[in-house]
Scaffold this motif. Structure first.
Motif, PDB file in Angstrom:
ATOM      1  N   LEU A   4     -11.238 -49.008  -3.818  1.00  0.00           N
ATOM      2  CA  LEU A   4     -10.704 -50.175  -3.104  1.00  0.00           C
ATOM      3  C   LEU A   4     -11.884 -50.868  -2.465  1.00  0.00           C
ATOM      4  O   LEU A   4     -12.801 -50.200  -1.960  1.00  0.00           O
ATOM      5  CB  LEU A   4      -9.725 -49.750  -2.001  1.00  0.00           C
ATOM      6  N   ILE A   5     -11.863 -52.196  -2.431  1.00  0.00           N
ATOM      7  CA  ILE A   5     -12.894 -52.954  -1.714  1.00  0.00           C
ATOM      8  C   ILE A   5     -12.193 -53.959  -0.809  1.00  0.00           C
ATOM      9  O   ILE A   5     -11.263 -54.654  -1.237  1.00  0.00           O
ATOM     10  CB  ILE A   5     -13.847 -53.715  -2.674  1.00  0.00           C
ATOM     11  N   TYR A   6     -12.664 -54.023   0.437  1.00  0.00           N
ATOM     12  CA  TYR A   6     -12.120 -54.977   1.395  1.00  0.00           C
ATOM     13  C   TYR A   6     -13.231 -55.853   1.960  1.00  0.00           C
ATOM     14  O   TYR A   6     -14.332 -55.376   2.237  1.00  0.00           O
ATOM     15  CB  TYR A   6     -11.446 -54.246   2.553  1.00  0.00           C
ATOM     16  N   GLN A   7     -12.907 -57.123   2.161  1.00  0.00           N
ATOM     17  CA  GLN A   7     -13.800 -58.032   2.873  1.00  0.00           C
ATOM     18  C   GLN A   7     -13.308 -58.028   4.313  1.00  0.00           C
ATOM     19  O   GLN A   7     -12.119 -58.246   4.580  1.00  0.00           O
ATOM     20  CB  GLN A   7     -13.716 -59.434   2.283  1.00  0.00           C
ATOM     21  N   LEU A   8     -14.210 -57.773   5.240  1.00  0.00           N
ATOM     22  CA  LEU A   8     -13.820 -57.677   6.661  1.00  0.00           C
ATOM     23  C   LEU A   8     -13.935 -59.027   7.346  1.00  0.00           C
ATOM     24  O   LEU A   8     -14.690 -59.870   6.961  1.00  0.00           O
ATOM     25  CB  LEU A   8     -14.710 -56.659   7.354  1.00  0.00           C
TER      26      LEU A   8
ATOM     27  N   ALA B 207      -5.924 -55.317  12.276  1.00  0.00           N
ATOM     28  CA  ALA B 207      -5.749 -56.707  11.865  1.00  0.00           C
ATOM     29  C   ALA B 207      -5.674 -56.775  10.345  1.00  0.00           C
ATOM     30  O   ALA B 207      -6.018 -55.828   9.637  1.00  0.00           O
ATOM     31  CB  ALA B 207      -6.912 -57.566  12.381  1.00  0.00           C
ATOM     32  N   GLN B 208      -5.271 -57.925   9.852  1.00  0.00           N
ATOM     33  CA  GLN B 208      -5.177 -58.155   8.422  1.00  0.00           C
ATOM     34  C   GLN B 208      -6.569 -58.206   7.791  1.00  0.00           C
ATOM     35  O   GLN B 208      -7.516 -58.686   8.401  1.00  0.00           O
ATOM     36  CB  GLN B 208      -4.461 -59.493   8.207  1.00  0.00           C
ATOM     37  N   VAL B 209      -6.695 -57.686   6.576  1.00  0.00           N
ATOM     38  CA  VAL B 209      -7.957 -57.735   5.838  1.00  0.00           C
ATOM     39  C   VAL B 209      -7.699 -58.337   4.464  1.00  0.00           C
ATOM     40  O   VAL B 209      -6.557 -58.472   4.039  1.00  0.00           O
ATOM     41  CB  VAL B 209      -8.578 -56.324   5.681  1.00  0.00           C
ATOM     42  N   LYS B 210      -8.778 -58.693   3.782  1.00  0.00           N
ATOM     43  CA  LYS B 210      -8.670 -59.257   2.439  1.00  0.00           C
ATOM     44  C   LYS B 210      -9.188 -58.229   1.438  1.00  0.00           C
ATOM     45  O   LYS B 210     -10.288 -57.709   1.584  1.00  0.00           O
ATOM     46  CB  LYS B 210      -9.477 -60.540   2.337  1.00  0.00           C
TER      47      LYS B 210
ATOM     48  N   PRO C 186     -15.764 -49.533  10.424  1.00  0.00           N
ATOM     49  CA  PRO C 186     -15.938 -50.873  10.992  1.00  0.00           C
ATOM     50  C   PRO C 186     -14.569 -51.491  11.307  1.00  0.00           C
ATOM     51  O   PRO C 186     -13.578 -51.212  10.624  1.00  0.00           O
ATOM     52  CB  PRO C 186     -16.648 -51.639   9.881  1.00  0.00           C
ATOM     53  N   ALA C 187     -14.520 -52.313  12.348  1.00  0.00           N
ATOM     54  CA  ALA C 187     -13.295 -53.034  12.684  1.00  0.00           C
ATOM     55  C   ALA C 187     -12.966 -53.977  11.530  1.00  0.00           C
ATOM     56  O   ALA C 187     -13.878 -54.495  10.881  1.00  0.00           O
ATOM     57  CB  ALA C 187     -13.503 -53.826  13.974  1.00  0.00           C
TER      58      ALA C 187
END
Length: 148
Positions: free
Chosen positions: A144-148, A115-118, A70-71
């Motif tokens: 690892l977990i990222y919020q998109l 782009a930047q992710v959280k 996912p982007a």
């Protein structure tokens, strides 16, 4: 949680509660794991799974190879045998979870994004991850977990 004792062909051991009713070191590991799960309930509780896929040369039977991220992610690489990658949706937010599926070896994981992710870390506020490429060292079973 209780060790049921020797059951013929089954050799039960390493239970959180010993045969004598005492807490073992496993009890405290389970306690810490439960705490971490509770701290991540906003990610997982009620989440809809969009995709679960694997990277690497050997894909487990019944699973499929990661084809698209996912982007804003455009590539994930590792120096190990492979990763489990889950794309989730919960309460209008999307998340990407990357798991070192190797239970014995550490893997270095490089993420490339547009782009930047959280980053989501249990018990901590969201952290912005700067840069278009980041490398993380994941111990066996770590994630690892990222919020998109």
């Amino acid at each position: 949680y209780w060790n049921p004792g020797n059951r013929g062909t089954w050799n039960f051991h390493m239970a959180p509660i010993s045969l004598t009713g005492e807490r073992t070191h496993v009890f405290y590991l389970v306690k810490e794991l439960n705490k971490e799960i509770q701290q991540l309930k906003n990610v997982f509780l009620g989440a809809k799974v969009i995709d679960v896929a694997h990277t690497g040369e050997n894909i487990p039977i019944g699973a499929h190879r990661l084809e698209k991220l996912p982007a804003p992610f455009n590539n994930i690489t590792t120096d190990g045998p492979g990763l489990l990658v889950s794309h989730l949706q919960n309460n209008g937010m999307e998340y990407l979870m990357i798991l070192n599926r190797d239970l014995h070896k550490t893997q270095n994981v490089t993420l490339n994004k547009t782009a930047q992710v959280k980053r989501v870390i249990a018990g901590e506020p969201l952290k912005k991850e700067k840069g278009k490429s980041n490398t993380h060292t994941l111990k066996p079973g770590d994630y690892l977990i990222y919020q998109l």
